[in-house]
Write a protein that holds these residues in place. Structure first.
Motif, short mmCIF file in Angstrom:
data_model
loop_
_atom_site.label_atom_id
_atom_site.label_comp_id
_atom_site.label_asym_id
_atom_site.label_seq_id
_atom_site.Cartn_x
_atom_site.Cartn_y
_atom_site.Cartn_z
N ILE A 106 0.71 -1.26 -0.41
CA ILE A 106 0.12 0.13 0.58
C ILE A 106 1.36 1.23 -0.19
N SER A 107 1.87 1.38 0.81
CA SER A 107 2.70 2.40 0.75
C SER A 107 3.59 2.66 -0.49
N GLN A 108 3.95 1.75 -1.28
CA GLN A 108 4.34 1.48 -2.76
C GLN A 108 3.99 2.70 -3.45
N LYS A 109 1.61 2.00 -3.51
CA LYS A 109 1.62 2.07 -4.03
C LYS A 109 1.16 3.04 -4.34
N PHE A 110 0.90 4.10 -2.62
CA PHE A 110 0.35 5.64 -2.27
C PHE A 110 2.25 6.12 -2.65
N ASP A 111 3.37 5.70 -2.86
CA ASP A 111 4.25 6.08 -3.53
C ASP A 111 4.50 6.37 -4.53
N GLU A 112 3.74 5.50 -5.65
CA GLU A 112 3.52 5.66 -7.58
C GLU A 112 2.57 6.99 -7.16
N GLN A 113 1.57 6.75 -6.61
CA GLN A 113 0.68 7.88 -7.08
C GLN A 113 0.56 8.80 -6.55
N PHE A 114 1.25 8.73 -5.83
CA PHE A 114 2.02 10.48 -4.79
C PHE A 114 2.50 11.00 -6.12
N LYS A 115 3.82 9.93 -6.90
CA LYS A 115 5.28 10.61 -7.48
C LYS A 115 4.03 10.61 -9.16
N LEU A 116 3.15 10.56 -9.59
CA LEU A 116 1.96 10.57 -10.66
C LEU A 116 0.87 11.34 -10.33
N ASP A 117 0.40 12.02 -9.56
CA ASP A 117 -0.40 13.08 -8.34
C ASP A 117 1.11 14.88 -8.75
N ILE A 118 2.17 14.45 -8.00
CA ILE A 118 3.50 15.10 -8.42
C ILE A 118 3.79 15.34 -9.81
N GLU A 119 3.93 14.72 -10.82
CA GLU A 119 4.07 14.71 -12.29
C GLU A 119 2.76 15.27 -12.81
N ASN A 120 1.40 14.97 -12.28
CA ASN A 120 0.70 15.47 -12.89
C ASN A 120 0.63 17.48 -12.81
N MET A 121 0.59 17.14 -11.63
CA MET A 121 0.33 18.41 -11.03
C MET A 121 1.83 19.94 -11.13
N ILE A 122 2.82 19.21 -11.80
CA ILE A 122 4.10 20.23 -12.10
C ILE A 122 3.23 20.03 -13.81
N LYS A 123 3.00 19.08 -14.77
CA LYS A 123 2.20 19.17 -16.04
C LYS A 123 0.94 20.10 -15.92
N SER A 124 -0.21 20.16 -14.84
CA SER A 124 -0.71 20.80 -15.08
C SER A 124 -0.06 22.66 -14.94
N ASN A 125 0.65 22.64 -14.32
CA ASN A 125 1.38 23.68 -13.18
C ASN A 125 1.51 24.75 -14.69
N GLU A 126 2.48 23.39 -15.47
CA GLU A 126 3.32 24.16 -16.08
C GLU A 126 2.33 24.51 -18.05
N ALA A 127 2.03 24.16 -17.50
CA ALA A 127 0.59 24.12 -18.47
C ALA A 127 -0.27 25.88 -18.72
N ILE A 128 -0.54 25.60 -17.05
CA ILE A 128 -0.88 26.62 -16.06
C ILE A 128 0.09 27.57 -17.15
N MET A 129 1.38 28.14 -16.93
CA MET A 129 2.42 29.22 -17.03
C MET A 129 2.09 28.93 -18.14
N GLU A 130 2.30 28.09 -19.38
CA GLU A 130 2.38 28.53 -20.60
C GLU A 130 0.84 29.59 -20.86
N PHE A 131 -0.19 28.99 -20.46
CA PHE A 131 -1.05 29.81 -20.42
C PHE A 131 -1.15 31.15 -20.64
N GLU A 132 -1.22 31.38 -19.27
CA GLU A 132 -1.09 32.44 -18.55
C GLU A 132 0.54 33.76 -19.56
#
Length: 170
Positions: A106-132
């Motif tokens: 479960i901790s491995q699964k959460f770690d992977e999910q957190f990594k994916l969430d962080i990557e998605n947040m970074i990508k969405s932040n970059e997309a928002i920054m690019e849009f702005e």
């Protein structure tokens, strides 16, 4: 037993030591009567005494057998309880090991999910920054163009507009 024999011997010697003539007493008749009484008593009571003692012995044997049976049952239940205790201990260790594995997974699964969430947040932040950034560029370009068109629109040509835009954007 020896005490009784000594008592009778001493008692008999006391009789002989006295000045009593034994021939004038009825001791022999009394002893014979007592022996006959004992024989009759033995004849009448012996079977009942034997039966009573036999039944008592049988009761004692049955109680002893019951106690031994209860003891065997208690030992058997104790062994079963110890066996169940060992099984429960084994199951508990198995459960603990399984829980640790599941917690790790479960901790491995959460770690992977957190990594994916962080990557998605970074990508969405970059997309928002690019849009702005693009929005800001458009806004700046609109402001510059509106200022240029309103003030000196006729005096500039296209190459100068592009140079001015590049200077403002950079």
């Amino acid at each position: 037993m020896i005490k009784y024999i000594l008592f009778f011997l001493l008692g008999g010697s006391a009789l002989f030591a006295t000045d009593v003539n034994i021939s004038q007493t009825d001791i022999v008749e009394r002893v014979i009567n007592f022996l006959i009484f004992l024989a009759i008593l033995w004849y009448l009571i012996a079977d009942k005494l034997k039966q009573m003692f036999a039944s008592r012995r049988n009761q004692i044997v049955s109680r002893l057998n019951q106690a031994q049976d209860k003891l065997k049952v208690a030992k058997k239940s104790k062994e079963e309880a110890l066996k169940r205790l060992d099984d429960a201990k084994q199951r508990a260790t198995d459960m603990i090991a399984l829980a640790k594995k599941e917690a790790y997974m479960i901790s491995q699964k959460f770690d992977e999910q957190f990594k994916l969430d962080i990557e998605n947040m970074i990508k969405s932040n970059e997309a928002i920054m690019e849009f702005e950034r693009k929005q800001m560029e458009r806004k700046v370009i609109r402001e510059i163009l509106s200022d240029l068109f309103n003030t000196q629109a006729s005096s500039f040509d296209t190459s100068k507009y592009i140079d001015i835009l590049n200077k403002k954007v950079a």
